[in-house]
Design a protein around this motif. Structure first.
Motif: not given
Length: 98
Positions: A3-7
């Motif tokens: 769910l986390d967006k890549p940097p």
């Protein structure tokens, strides 16, 4: 599922630079690479040598008129160069006429 967006690339690069052992020299190189773009073609054409002496960026110009012009705008130029690399690399700008 992740769910986390890549940097972003810029964030990864910033993290790399913060850990890079020669980051000061690398950032100074970035400032030199951005010089002509930041100062514009007229000033870039007049400056025949631009280099660092510690954290002071030295600019050698062709005559005293250009020395005065750049010297009068040195704080603004230094700020724009630092903004271009997102770090305070240029502490001062010294202008020499030769």
């Amino acid at each position: 599922m992740r769910l986390d967006k890549p940097p972003s690339i810029s964030e990864v690069l910033k993290q790399f630079l913060d850990r890079y052992p020669h980051q000061k020299k690398l950032r100074q190189g970035m400032v030199l690479a951005k010089w002509a773009e930041v100062v514009g073609p007229k000033i870039a054409e007049q400056a025949h040598d631009v280099y660092f002496q510690g954290s002071v960026l030295t600019c050698v110009v062709k005559n005293a008129v250009w020395r005065h012009e750049i010297h009068a705008n040195r704080f603004q130029i230094a700020k724009r160069l630092n903004d271009a690399v997102d770090h305070k690399v240029v502490k001062d700008l010294k202008v020499v006429a030769k």
